[in-house]
Design a protein around this motif. Sequence first.
Motif, PDB file in Angstrom:
ATOM      1  N   VAL A  26       0.872  -1.180   0.000  1.00 64.01           N
ATOM      2  CA  VAL A  26       0.000   0.000   0.000  1.00 64.01           C
ATOM      3  C   VAL A  26       0.907   1.227   0.000  1.00 64.01           C
ATOM      4  N   ILE A  27       0.746   2.054  -1.037  1.00 66.42           N
ATOM      5  CA  ILE A  27       1.515   3.295  -1.127  1.00 66.42           C
ATOM      6  C   ILE A  27       0.549   4.431  -0.831  1.00 66.42           C
ATOM      7  N   GLU A  28       0.636   4.960   0.377  1.00 68.23           N
ATOM      8  CA  GLU A  28      -0.239   6.061   0.779  1.00 68.23           C
ATOM      9  C   GLU A  28       0.088   7.300  -0.042  1.00 68.23           C
ATOM     10  N   LYS A  29      -0.887   8.188  -0.238  1.00 64.00           N
ATOM     11  CA  LYS A  29      -0.618   9.424  -0.971  1.00 64.00           C
ATOM     12  C   LYS A  29       0.438  10.228  -0.217  1.00 64.00           C
ATOM     13  N   GLY A  30       1.399  10.730  -0.979  1.00 64.82           N
ATOM     14  CA  GLY A  30       2.488  11.507  -0.409  1.00 64.82           C
ATOM     15  C   GLY A  30       3.620  10.682   0.176  1.00 64.82           C
ATOM     16  N   LYS A  31       3.526   9.363   0.146  1.00 61.21           N
ATOM     17  CA  LYS A  31       4.536   8.484   0.733  1.00 61.21           C
ATOM     18  C   LYS A  31       5.357   7.784  -0.356  1.00 61.21           C
ATOM     19  N   ALA A  32       6.572   7.403   0.018  1.00 62.73           N
ATOM     20  CA  ALA A  32       7.468   6.677  -0.884  1.00 62.73           C
ATOM     21  C   ALA A  32       7.762   5.301  -0.309  1.00 62.73           C
ATOM     22  N   VAL A  33       7.974   4.337  -1.188  1.00 61.75           N
ATOM     23  CA  VAL A  33       8.330   2.972  -0.796  1.00 61.75           C
ATOM     24  C   VAL A  33       9.460   2.477  -1.691  1.00 61.75           C
ATOM     25  N   LEU A  34      10.178   1.491  -1.192  1.00 58.22           N
ATOM     26  CA  LEU A  34      11.249   0.865  -1.958  1.00 58.22           C
ATOM     27  C   LEU A  34      10.728  -0.470  -2.492  1.00 58.22           C
ATOM     28  N   VAL A  35      10.716  -0.614  -3.806  1.00 56.21           N
ATOM     29  CA  VAL A  35      10.127  -1.790  -4.442  1.00 56.21           C
ATOM     30  C   VAL A  35      11.237  -2.670  -5.019  1.00 56.21           C
ATOM     31  N   PRO A  36      11.317  -3.940  -4.594  1.00 56.49           N
ATOM     32  CA  PRO A  36      12.321  -4.845  -5.151  1.00 56.49           C
ATOM     33  C   PRO A  36      11.951  -5.283  -6.564  1.00 56.49           C
ATOM     34  N   THR A  37      12.968  -5.636  -7.355  1.00 55.24           N
ATOM     35  CA  THR A  37      12.722  -6.151  -8.705  1.00 55.24           C
ATOM     36  C   THR A  37      13.248  -7.568  -8.900  1.00 55.24           C
ATOM     37  N   SER A  38      14.062  -8.055  -7.976  1.00 51.50           N
ATOM     38  CA  SER A  38      14.659  -9.391  -8.038  1.00 51.50           C
ATOM     39  C   SER A  38      15.706  -9.522  -9.137  1.00 51.50           C
ATOM     40  N   ILE A  39      16.184  -8.404  -9.668  1.00 50.71           N
ATOM     41  CA  ILE A  39      17.149  -8.421 -10.766  1.00 50.71           C
ATOM     42  C   ILE A  39      18.444  -7.731 -10.336  1.00 50.71           C
ATOM     43  N   ALA A  40      19.571  -8.349 -10.664  1.00 47.49           N
ATOM     44  CA  ALA A  40      20.895  -7.726 -10.513  1.00 47.49           C
ATOM     45  C   ALA A  40      21.561  -7.767 -11.885  1.00 47.49           C
ATOM     46  N   LEU A  41      22.343  -6.743 -12.183  1.00 46.65           N
ATOM     47  CA  LEU A  41      22.971  -6.604 -13.498  1.00 46.65           C
ATOM     48  C   LEU A  41      24.484  -6.603 -13.408  1.00 46.65           C
ATOM     49  N   GLU A  42      25.112  -6.960 -14.518  1.00 45.10           N
ATOM     50  CA  GLU A  42      26.555  -6.806 -14.679  1.00 45.10           C
ATOM     51  C   GLU A  42      26.751  -5.859 -15.870  1.00 45.10           C
ATOM     52  N   ILE A  43      26.776  -4.580 -15.558  1.00 42.25           N
ATOM     53  CA  ILE A  43      26.851  -3.542 -16.590  1.00 42.25           C
ATOM     54  C   ILE A  43      28.318  -3.321 -16.960  1.00 42.25           C
ATOM     55  N   PRO A  44      28.640  -3.275 -18.238  1.00 39.15           N
ATOM     56  CA  PRO A  44      30.031  -3.052 -18.632  1.00 39.15           C
ATOM     57  C   PRO A  44      30.518  -1.651 -18.236  1.00 39.15           C
ATOM     58  N   ILE A  45      31.808  -1.548 -17.918  1.00 36.18           N
ATOM     59  CA  ILE A  45      32.412  -0.244 -17.654  1.00 36.18           C
ATOM     60  C   ILE A  45      32.177   0.639 -18.873  1.00 36.18           C
ATOM     61  N   GLY A  46      31.852   1.899 -18.624  1.00 37.19           N
ATOM     62  CA  GLY A  46      31.555   2.828 -19.709  1.00 37.19           C
ATOM     63  C   GLY A  46      30.070   2.968 -19.993  1.00 37.19           C
ATOM     64  N   TYR A  47      29.256   2.226 -19.233  1.00 34.62           N
ATOM     65  CA  TYR A  47      27.802   2.307 -19.390  1.00 34.62           C
ATOM     66  C   TYR A  47      27.153   2.470 -18.029  1.00 34.62           C
ATOM     67  N   GLU A  48      25.917   2.892 -18.035  1.00 33.09           N
ATOM     68  CA  GLU A  48      25.086   2.954 -16.846  1.00 33.09           C
ATOM     69  C   GLU A  48      23.700   2.470 -17.231  1.00 33.09           C
ATOM     70  N   ALA A  49      22.907   2.119 -16.240  1.00 28.65           N
ATOM     71  CA  ALA A  49      21.491   1.853 -16.450  1.00 28.65           C
ATOM     72  C   ALA A  49      20.731   2.942 -15.711  1.00 28.65           C
ATOM     73  N   GLN A  50      19.708   3.468 -16.340  1.00 27.25           N
ATOM     74  CA  GLN A  50      18.888   4.510 -15.741  1.00 27.25           C
ATOM     75  C   GLN A  50      17.497   3.944 -15.462  1.00 27.25           C
ATOM     76  N   VAL A  51      17.043   4.108 -14.216  1.00 26.65           N
ATOM     77  CA  VAL A  51      15.695   3.678 -13.834  1.00 26.65           C
ATOM     78  C   VAL A  51      14.783   4.884 -14.001  1.00 26.65           C
ATOM     79  N   ARG A  52      13.758   4.708 -14.804  1.00 29.96           N
ATOM     80  CA  ARG A  52      12.850   5.815 -15.134  1.00 29.96           C
ATOM     81  C   ARG A  52      11.404   5.428 -14.856  1.00 29.96           C
ATOM     82  N   PRO A  53      10.561   6.442 -14.624  1.00 31.16           N
ATOM     83  CA  PRO A  53       9.137   6.173 -14.377  1.00 31.16           C
ATOM     84  C   PRO A  53       8.427   5.652 -15.625  1.00 31.16           C
ATOM     85  N   ARG A  54       7.295   5.038 -15.406  1.00 33.80           N
ATOM     86  CA  ARG A  54       6.401   4.648 -16.500  1.00 33.80           C
ATOM     87  C   ARG A  54       5.312   5.710 -16.602  1.00 33.80           C
ATOM     88  N   SER A  55       5.120   6.231 -17.783  1.00 31.30           N
ATOM     89  CA  SER A  55       4.185   7.341 -17.961  1.00 31.30           C
ATOM     90  C   SER A  55       2.742   6.948 -17.626  1.00 31.30           C
TER      91      SER A  55
END
Length: 126
Positions: free
Chosen positions: A37-66
Motif C-alpha cells: 500500500v503506497i499512501e498518498k504523499g509516501k514513498a516505498v522501496l520496491v524490489p525487482t529481483s534483478i541484478a545486473l553486470e553492466i560493462p564499464i563505460g555504461y550505466e542503467a537509468q531507472v525511469r518512471p512509467r508514464s
Amino acid sequence: MQIKFKRLHSLDLPLPQYMTKGSSGLDLYAANGEPIVIEKGKAVLVPTSIALEIPIGYEAQVRPRSGLAIKHGLTILNSPGTIDADYRGEIKVIVINLGDKEYILQRGERIAQLVFAKVEKVELIE
C-alpha cells in the motif's frame, strides 16, 4: 550489446523486456511478496529481483512509467536513478505516490523502465 543479469528470487516473474520494437526501456516488474500500500504523499522501496553486470563505460537509468504517472500519480524519486557499472546488488525502485488516493502495488506489476546509456569519464581541471 549484451548485459549479464541474475534473478535473485521471484523466478515466476517475467524477465525485464522491451514491450514494443520501438521501446527505449526494458520494463521492470515489482517483486514484492505481498501487495504494497503506497499512501498518498509516501514513498516505498520496491524490489525487482534483478541484478545486473553492466560493462564499464555504461550505466542503467531507472525511469518512471508514464501510464502509472498519469493514471495514478506514481513516479520515481531520484529519477532517473543511476545504476553504476560496478553495482552488483538488487535493483530497487523508489516509488512515490503523488496522486490523490492510496495505490496498492501488486506483485508482478510493471513498475519502472530501465534504459542503458554510454557514459564518458572526464578529468576536471581547475
